[in-house]
Motif scaffolding. Sequence first.
Motif, PDB file in Angstrom:
ATOM      1  N   GLY A  16       0.851  -1.247   0.071  1.00 13.84           N
ATOM      2  CA  GLY A  16       0.020  -0.036  -0.031  1.00 13.84           C
ATOM      3  C   GLY A  16       0.799   1.285  -0.051  1.00 13.84           C
ATOM      4  N   CYS A  17       1.937   1.074   0.839  1.00  6.37           N
ATOM      5  CA  CYS A  17       2.838   2.464   0.890  1.00  6.37           C
ATOM      6  C   CYS A  17       3.485   2.505  -0.555  1.00  6.37           C
ATOM      7  CB  CYS A  17       4.108   2.223   1.632  1.00  6.37           C
ATOM      8  SG  CYS A  17       3.563   2.109   3.462  1.00  6.37           S
ATOM      9  N   ALA A  18       3.942   1.364  -1.208  1.00  3.94           N
ATOM     10  CA  ALA A  18       4.596   1.458  -2.653  1.00  3.94           C
ATOM     11  C   ALA A  18       3.737   2.195  -3.655  1.00  3.94           C
ATOM     12  CB  ALA A  18       4.914   0.164  -2.913  1.00  3.94           C
ATOM     13  N   LEU A  19       2.211   1.975  -3.291  1.00  5.32           N
ATOM     14  CA  LEU A  19       1.451   2.343  -4.528  1.00  5.32           C
ATOM     15  C   LEU A  19       0.978   3.792  -4.249  1.00  5.32           C
ATOM     16  CD1 LEU A  19      -0.882  -0.731  -4.615  1.00  5.32           C
ATOM     17  CD2 LEU A  19       0.479   0.028  -6.479  1.00  5.32           C
ATOM     18  N   ARG A  20       1.445   4.462  -3.131  1.00  8.78           N
ATOM     19  CA  ARG A  20       1.448   5.913  -3.026  1.00  8.78           C
ATOM     20  C   ARG A  20       2.682   6.592  -3.331  1.00  8.78           C
ATOM     21  NH1 ARG A  20      -0.701   3.422   1.810  1.00  8.78           N
ATOM     22  NH2 ARG A  20      -2.917   3.702   1.923  1.00  8.78           N
ATOM     23  N   PRO A  21       2.641   7.082  -4.711  1.00  8.58           N
ATOM     24  CA  PRO A  21       4.110   7.651  -5.307  1.00  8.58           C
ATOM     25  C   PRO A  21       4.680   8.665  -4.561  1.00  8.58           C
ATOM     26  CG  PRO A  21       2.127   8.417  -6.599  1.00  8.58           C
ATOM     27  CD  PRO A  21       1.582   7.442  -5.581  1.00  8.58           C
ATOM     28  N   ILE A 103       9.529  12.991 -23.761  1.00  3.23           N
ATOM     29  CA  ILE A 103      10.084  13.375 -22.567  1.00  3.23           C
ATOM     30  C   ILE A 103      11.226  12.784 -21.952  1.00  3.23           C
ATOM     31  CG2 ILE A 103       9.895  13.879 -20.065  1.00  3.23           C
ATOM     32  CD1 ILE A 103       7.232  14.980 -20.856  1.00  3.23           C
ATOM     33  N   ALA A 104      11.087  11.091 -22.269  1.00  3.95           N
ATOM     34  CA  ALA A 104      12.064  10.129 -21.734  1.00  3.95           C
ATOM     35  C   ALA A 104      13.160  10.124 -22.962  1.00  3.95           C
ATOM     36  CB  ALA A 104      11.500   8.748 -22.016  1.00  3.95           C
ATOM     37  N   ALA A 105      12.841  10.383 -24.174  1.00  2.00           N
ATOM     38  CA  ALA A 105      13.966  10.552 -24.944  1.00  2.00           C
ATOM     39  C   ALA A 105      14.749  11.793 -25.093  1.00  2.00           C
ATOM     40  CB  ALA A 105      13.193  10.303 -26.417  1.00  2.00           C
ATOM     41  N   TYR A 106      14.070  12.786 -24.641  1.00  2.00           N
ATOM     42  CA  TYR A 106      14.802  14.060 -24.497  1.00  2.00           C
ATOM     43  C   TYR A 106      15.931  14.054 -23.357  1.00  2.00           C
ATOM     44  CZ  TYR A 106      15.685  19.285 -24.371  1.00  2.00           C
ATOM     45  OH  TYR A 106      16.124  20.377 -24.504  1.00  2.00           O
ATOM     46  N   VAL A 107      15.653  13.562 -22.425  1.00  5.21           N
ATOM     47  CA  VAL A 107      16.682  13.338 -21.103  1.00  5.21           C
ATOM     48  C   VAL A 107      17.297  12.214 -21.146  1.00  5.21           C
ATOM     49  CG1 VAL A 107      15.226  14.948 -19.704  1.00  5.21           C
ATOM     50  CG2 VAL A 107      14.796  12.839 -19.751  1.00  5.21           C
ATOM     51  N   ASP A 195       1.985  14.913  -9.970  1.00  4.14           N
ATOM     52  CA  ASP A 195       0.874  14.206  -9.149  1.00  4.14           C
ATOM     53  C   ASP A 195       1.134  12.875  -8.828  1.00  4.14           C
ATOM     54  OD1 ASP A 195      -0.568  16.525  -9.257  1.00  4.14           O
ATOM     55  OD2 ASP A 195      -1.860  15.786 -10.893  1.00  4.14           O
ATOM     56  N   GLN A 196       1.988  12.278  -9.939  1.00  4.81           N
ATOM     57  CA  GLN A 196       2.240  10.705  -9.780  1.00  4.81           C
ATOM     58  C   GLN A 196       3.923  10.303  -9.209  1.00  4.81           C
ATOM     59  OE1 GLN A 196       0.461   8.411 -10.784  1.00  4.81           O
ATOM     60  NE2 GLN A 196      -1.043  10.030 -11.099  1.00  4.81           N
ATOM     61  N   GLY A 197       4.165  11.765  -8.652  1.00  2.00           N
ATOM     62  CA  GLY A 197       5.781  11.687  -7.884  1.00  2.00           C
ATOM     63  C   GLY A 197       6.955  11.395  -8.987  1.00  2.00           C
ATOM     64  N   LEU A 198       6.645  11.614  -9.960  1.00  2.00           N
ATOM     65  CA  LEU A 198       7.802  11.381 -11.030  1.00  2.00           C
ATOM     66  C   LEU A 198       8.480  12.622 -11.441  1.00  2.00           C
ATOM     67  CD1 LEU A 198       5.730   9.246 -13.835  1.00  2.00           C
ATOM     68  CD2 LEU A 198       7.029   8.516 -11.698  1.00  2.00           C
ATOM     69  N   GLU A 214      13.970  10.717  -9.443  1.00  2.00           N
ATOM     70  CA  GLU A 214      14.557   9.212  -9.704  1.00  2.00           C
ATOM     71  C   GLU A 214      13.544   8.199 -10.047  1.00  2.00           C
ATOM     72  OE1 GLU A 214      18.074   6.473  -9.195  1.00  2.00           O
ATOM     73  OE2 GLU A 214      17.403   8.437  -9.580  1.00  2.00           O
ATOM     74  N   ARG A 215      12.276   8.444  -9.468  1.00  2.00           N
ATOM     75  CA  ARG A 215      11.197   7.447  -9.754  1.00  2.00           C
ATOM     76  C   ARG A 215      11.027   7.469 -11.350  1.00  2.00           C
ATOM     77  NH1 ARG A 215       7.017   5.030  -6.678  1.00  2.00           N
ATOM     78  NH2 ARG A 215       7.990   5.996  -4.952  1.00  2.00           N
ATOM     79  N   PHE A 216      10.934   8.497 -11.944  1.00  2.00           N
ATOM     80  CA  PHE A 216      10.578   8.559 -13.126  1.00  2.00           C
ATOM     81  C   PHE A 216      12.017   7.770 -14.007  1.00  2.00           C
ATOM     82  CE2 PHE A 216      11.528  10.829 -17.562  1.00  2.00           C
ATOM     83  CZ  PHE A 216      10.246  10.602 -17.860  1.00  2.00           C
ATOM     84  N   ARG A 217      13.227   7.985 -13.629  1.00  2.00           N
ATOM     85  CA  ARG A 217      14.295   7.513 -14.325  1.00  2.00           C
ATOM     86  C   ARG A 217      14.167   6.023 -14.278  1.00  2.00           C
ATOM     87  NH1 ARG A 217      18.982   5.041 -13.033  1.00  2.00           N
ATOM     88  NH2 ARG A 217      18.934   5.462 -10.938  1.00  2.00           N
TER      89      ARG A 217
END
Length: 246
Positions: A16-21, A103-107, A195-198, A214-217
């Motif tokens: 449950g904690c992990a699902l809260r970004p 966005i992913a390709a740019y960075v 909003d997603q913590g990314l 870091e979560r996005f990476r």
Amino acid sequence: MTLGQQDLSDVGVLIGCALRPKQRPGADSDYRTLLGRYREDAEFHNAVTSVLDGLDLQVLAAGELGLVLGARRESVFAYRLTDLPNVSTVAHRLLVGLISAAIAAYVFPVPADFDDDRVRWVSVDEIERFVRDACDRLKRAPEPQMLEDVSFEEAWRTYDRLSPGYKADRGKGQGRRSAASSTYWVANVLNWMVDQGLARLAPNRGPETFQLLERFRIQVGELAGNATYELLAARRRGDHTPVVGT
């Protein structure tokens, strides 16, 4: 040792904690304790993994960020493009998918970049110009780009038809973006990432600038090999060789 009812309850609390970004073990002692148990207690680790497997989830990382999860396509927890605000049509979903890959390709233009944890920032204007330039190059290409994902051409042509600047909705005043503006969609995706913590807003770096977290990476590392990402990453690297799907 066989896990008891309280142990299984703890498995649920950790997931449950992990699902809260935006939840972090550094600010939550229970999360921190359970994460430590996940990393050190093989039986508890296996129980968490088994439950996640049943939910079509997998652990991508377990560290300071907490338990970072990735969802298989069929999981009820997988990100859906329709989860974003104001995404109601096929054209909208295509735009969001294209911008997310951009966005992913740019960075991360080189797959090895996914292993580099340095901080990265992007702005709405930077991503808009990047996608706009890719559209311009595709229009000038002597032959169409052939990709496994046949929706790619529809996505970039839809983006290309949008106004790159502000385009006010009728009756809503000057300076308000509408869905007819490409910057509207880029900002929509980046704000959803917050909003997603990314990502987080970084106003000290400039207007509408975001720090990618870091979560996005970790999560977008799975994009390596995606045809749209590969083509846009090649553009970012300055490699204009056509990308041909198999």
